[in-house]
Scaffold this active site. Sequence first.
Site, PDB file in Angstrom:
ATOM      1  N   TYR A  45      -6.408   7.024   3.626  1.00  0.00           N
ATOM      2  CA  TYR A  45      -6.597   5.948   2.657  1.00  0.00           C
ATOM      3  C   TYR A  45      -5.916   4.652   3.106  1.00  0.00           C
ATOM      4  O   TYR A  45      -6.526   3.579   3.132  1.00  0.00           O
ATOM      5  CB  TYR A  45      -6.063   6.331   1.258  1.00  0.00           C
ATOM      6  CG  TYR A  45      -5.830   5.087   0.446  1.00  0.00           C
ATOM      7  CD1 TYR A  45      -6.903   4.395  -0.094  1.00  0.00           C
ATOM      8  CD2 TYR A  45      -4.550   4.541   0.314  1.00  0.00           C
ATOM      9  CE1 TYR A  45      -6.713   3.208  -0.787  1.00  0.00           C
ATOM     10  CE2 TYR A  45      -4.355   3.353  -0.369  1.00  0.00           C
ATOM     11  CZ  TYR A  45      -5.442   2.686  -0.913  1.00  0.00           C
ATOM     12  OH  TYR A  45      -5.255   1.517  -1.558  1.00  0.00           O
ATOM     13  N   GLU A  53       0.817  -1.211   0.000  1.00  0.00           N
ATOM     14  CA  GLU A  53       0.000   0.000   0.000  1.00  0.00           C
ATOM     15  C   GLU A  53       0.851   1.260   0.000  1.00  0.00           C
ATOM     16  O   GLU A  53       0.527   2.239  -0.664  1.00  0.00           O
ATOM     17  CB  GLU A  53      -0.953  -0.006   1.196  1.00  0.00           C
ATOM     18  CG  GLU A  53      -2.089  -1.014   1.076  1.00  0.00           C
ATOM     19  CD  GLU A  53      -2.926  -0.801  -0.174  1.00  0.00           C
ATOM     20  OE1 GLU A  53      -2.982   0.343  -0.665  1.00  0.00           O
ATOM     21  OE2 GLU A  53      -3.503  -1.771  -0.678  1.00  0.00           O
ATOM     22  N   ASP A  60      -9.734   5.898  -2.510  1.00  0.00           N
ATOM     23  CA  ASP A  60      -8.546   6.282  -3.267  1.00  0.00           C
ATOM     24  C   ASP A  60      -8.995   6.961  -4.559  1.00  0.00           C
ATOM     25  O   ASP A  60     -10.185   7.129  -4.804  1.00  0.00           O
ATOM     26  CB  ASP A  60      -7.673   5.066  -3.570  1.00  0.00           C
ATOM     27  CG  ASP A  60      -8.231   4.275  -4.725  1.00  0.00           C
ATOM     28  OD1 ASP A  60      -9.464   4.165  -4.818  1.00  0.00           O
ATOM     29  OD2 ASP A  60      -7.452   3.785  -5.552  1.00  0.00           O
TER      30      ASP A  60
END
Length: 359
Positions: A183, A100, A201
């Site tokens: 996020y 991520e 996102d």
Amino acid sequence: MSPTTGAKHPAPSSRPRKPATREANRRADGAATSTSPQNQGDPTLAVPSSAPRQGDPIPAGPTASKSTLHRKILAWYDANQRDLPWREPDCPPWHILISEIMLQQTPVNRVLPVWREWVERWPTPKHLAAEGPGEAIRAWGRLGYPRRALRLHAAAQAIVERHGGEVPTDHTELLALPGIGSYTAAAVASFAFGQRHAVLDTNVRRVFARTVTGIEYPPTAVTAAETRLATELLPSHDARAARWAVAVMELGALVCTARSPKCGDCPVSDQCAWLRAGSPAHSGPARKGQAWAGTDRQIRGALLAALRKSREPLSHPQLVIEVPDSALREPTQRGRCLSGLIEDGLVEPLPGQRYQLPE
DNA sequence: GAGCCGTGGCG
DNA sequence: TCGCCAAGGCT
């Protein structure tokens, strides 16, 4: 494009996390029906009448229900998802967290090889925390935004110190880690631990802007209305919500793309508010591009690239050689960039005008 | 909230 | 070609 098999690897950990297999996900998704009474209270999707803004309440109408949107997008995801290693059912939360961070503003194809190196070299937060930050910066390679590497290293240390070396499952605790914002906290909680969070996102925002709100692009910054909308659209059950989050993201990444959306391949094109409105052009202010040539970022990148390459500290003249010609005549800018890198912790100054990545 | 922070590929 | 864009976060 084939779905990964879920039963190939045994789950190595007993910690709470996402459903172990895709079958479990499918079971969790199984409650979807468009006609069951429990869906009567759902917002219903329809074409906004005029001047839609992202996050406006979803108007009532007979067109298509929320659960229909869920069913179609989840089915599309089942058939079309990319086979990415961090989506393997037994992928450890730490490896998902690494992915991520790397995927922040960096395309999948460039992340893949670096991610593989990282998870092999630093399979747990403890492994990474045991090394100096310079190793993380060097191993970051050319992914860009190297402060992410520094923060990921700091996050590993915080995980070791505050969470016994295990990635925390709690959204608030994730949010408190360096480099993890709104996020990424939601993404890790959702993808690694199967929790229900609004994962907003750029892909998800674009999909909702078009299908629901009827505009081509979402606002520059995430609005409260967008968060509200994403929360309203979240399926009720944890596992289904988690799968929904990644499914919408994938739809945005593969079909509902920024420039040339493949509406012919879209599972919800028949209920897309933007398409029905005739695909009106973006009416807001032009999105400002980022200048590059001659900017501090270019110089910083060149300086850091030189230090990444070298195992030995570099002298000031050696560093100067590495910066682009256009900046050679700007010692002021060079000095500012070097100072900035040092302030950021990306570069460590040594006696005698020598520099290296931080130990 | 606007500006800043890397890098490379693609239409 | 070159501007746009890519799973954001931080100040």
